[in-house]
Design an enzyme around this catalytic site. Structure first.
Site, short mmCIF file in Angstrom:
data_model
loop_
_atom_site.label_atom_id
_atom_site.label_comp_id
_atom_site.label_asym_id
_atom_site.label_seq_id
_atom_site.Cartn_x
_atom_site.Cartn_y
_atom_site.Cartn_z
N LEU A 1 0.82 -1.21 0.00
CA LEU A 1 0.00 0.00 0.00
C LEU A 1 0.85 1.26 0.00
O LEU A 1 0.59 2.21 0.72
CB LEU A 1 -0.94 -0.01 1.21
CG LEU A 1 -1.90 -1.20 1.29
CD1 LEU A 1 -2.69 -1.17 2.60
CD2 LEU A 1 -2.85 -1.21 0.09
N MET B 1 1.68 3.92 -5.01
CA MET B 1 0.89 3.36 -6.11
C MET B 1 -0.17 2.41 -5.57
O MET B 1 -1.36 2.53 -5.89
CB MET B 1 1.80 2.62 -7.09
CG MET B 1 2.71 3.53 -7.89
SD MET B 1 1.91 4.36 -9.27
CE MET B 1 1.96 3.08 -10.50
N GLY B 2 0.23 1.45 -4.76
CA GLY B 2 -0.70 0.44 -4.28
C GLY B 2 -1.85 1.00 -3.48
O GLY B 2 -2.99 0.58 -3.62
N ARG C 1 2.82 -4.89 5.04
CA ARG C 1 3.70 -5.41 6.09
C ARG C 1 3.61 -4.56 7.35
O ARG C 1 3.66 -5.07 8.46
CB ARG C 1 5.13 -5.49 5.56
CG ARG C 1 6.10 -6.12 6.53
CD ARG C 1 7.25 -6.77 5.80
NE ARG C 1 6.89 -8.06 5.21
CZ ARG C 1 7.72 -8.82 4.49
NH1 ARG C 1 8.94 -8.42 4.25
NH2 ARG C 1 7.31 -9.98 4.01
N ASN D 1 7.58 -2.81 -11.08
CA ASN D 1 8.38 -2.43 -12.25
C ASN D 1 9.49 -3.46 -12.41
O ASN D 1 10.68 -3.15 -12.27
CB ASN D 1 8.96 -1.03 -12.09
CG ASN D 1 8.07 0.04 -12.68
OD1 ASN D 1 7.27 -0.23 -13.57
ND2 ASN D 1 8.20 1.26 -12.18
N GLY E 1 1.59 6.89 -11.86
CA GLY E 1 2.16 7.59 -10.71
C GLY E 1 1.11 8.09 -9.73
O GLY E 1 0.06 7.48 -9.55
N LYS F 1 6.01 -2.23 -20.68
CA LYS F 1 6.20 -1.17 -19.69
C LYS F 1 7.67 -0.71 -19.65
O LYS F 1 7.95 0.49 -19.50
CB LYS F 1 5.78 -1.67 -18.31
CG LYS F 1 6.02 -0.68 -17.16
CD LYS F 1 5.29 0.65 -17.37
CE LYS F 1 5.16 1.49 -16.11
NZ LYS F 1 6.39 1.74 -15.38
N GLU G 1 9.96 7.34 -22.09
CA GLU G 1 9.77 8.43 -21.12
C GLU G 1 11.08 9.13 -20.82
O GLU G 1 11.14 10.37 -20.74
CB GLU G 1 9.16 7.83 -19.85
CG GLU G 1 8.92 8.77 -18.71
CD GLU G 1 8.46 8.02 -17.47
OE1 GLU G 1 9.15 8.12 -16.44
OE2 GLU G 1 7.43 7.33 -17.54
#
Length: 307
Positions: free
Chosen positions: A11, A14-15, A34, A99, A127, A177, A184
């Protein structure tokens, strides 16, 4: 309308926002982190279910389970896979949203599938803006596995029919990706160099924020990266408090290596990667040696470094 339950592991920036978007738009999220307080805080904020352990997370999900790992690539992801795999059952789906290097994902898939669990690799772009704008999702895996994840992809993406793609077999999502991030690098470097040239023409006293804002409309270089550049320059054109150091997280290097392996010329991406290394001081010794060469053959002065 509920679209089913999904387990989110990890979390971070991103998460956490992915869990928020999923819960907000109709999915039921069971989340584990965690550091359990993160999951508990998110539960109070959004109504997701917090799990204190991976075992509890698995128990709260109906079969076939979909568990999405949104963790740093490498050891953290591998450790969680080893921990959760014995808890899952045949037909469950494990999504790796890190990633990660695509070759590593292909190796992990063999390990996961040997336990009867399906593996999907998901490249995620968006992002900190993903919660608001949606995420670009590049996924690889067997069609039947991706089909079970599809309802969640449609929520996470900017729209149900756009911004996500089943790229091909396992590994293809992270490969696409990887190349995305290489592109990018090049786009960012070009924008940065262009504005540096504008800033250096001091006799014109250019308003860089105004130039960036103007380019956002009708120009062939208009893009989201230009939008972000314009927002940055609107706040601060001098950037005096920003250190000239740009990190690289791996994908640019992997893209350059893939280009070399395929003998595909990719000078822009490769040079943009090397410019990031230069910003980290990795060209300092070479620059010092160049200065000494000029001193030796031409007697040119050498600037002494301040102590």
């Amino acid at each position: 309308m509920a679209v089913g339950k999904i387990g989110m592991v990890g979390l971070g920036r991103m998460g956490g926002n992915m869990a928020r978007r999923l819960q907000r738009d109709g999915a039921e999220v069971v989340a584990y982190n965690r550091h359990i307080e993160k999951a508990q805080e998110l539960a109070q904020e959004t109504g997701i279910q917090a799990a204190g352990t991976l075992q509890e997370l698995v128990e709260k999900l109906p079969a076939p389970r979909v568990v999405w790992l949104m963790l740093p690539a490498g050891a953290p992801t591998a450790e969680h896979i080893h921990e959760i795999l014995p808890l899952l059952a045949t037909g469950d789906i494990l999504v790796n949203g890190a990633n990660a290097f695509y070759g590593e994902s292909m190796t992990q898939a063999k390990e996961v599938e040997a336990h009867g669990v399906e593996y999907v690799d998901a490249g995620v772009s968006g992002g900190v803006w993903g919660l608001q704008e949606g995420y670009a999702l590049m996924v690889g895996g067997k069609p039947e596995a991706v089909a079970k994840v599809e309802p969640f992809l449609k929520i996470l993406a900017p729209g149900p029919d756009k911004g996500w793609l089943h790229c091909g077999p396992v590994g293809s999502g992270h490969f696409v990706k990887m190349v995305h991030n290489g592109i990018e690098y090049g786009m960012m470097q070009a924008l940065a160099e262009g504005f540096a040239i504008l800033q250096g023409k001091t006799e014109f006293d250019l308003d860089l924020a105004a130039v960036a804002e103007m380019w956002r409309y009708g120009s062939v270089v208009r893009s989201w990266l230009l939008d972000l550049t314009a927002a940055t320059l609107h706040k601060d054109q001098v950037l005096a408090d920003i250190a000239p150091i740009v990190a690289d997280s791996g994908e640019g290097l992997w893209t350059a290596q893939a280009a070399l392996q395929q003998k595909v010329p990719a000078p822009v991406i490769t040079l943009a990667l090397q410019m990031r290394w230069a910003s980290q001081g990795k060209d300092d010794y070479a620059a010092k040696l160049l200065a000494m060469m000029r001193n030796q053959f031409g007697g040119h002065a050498v600037v002494q470094e301040a102590k």
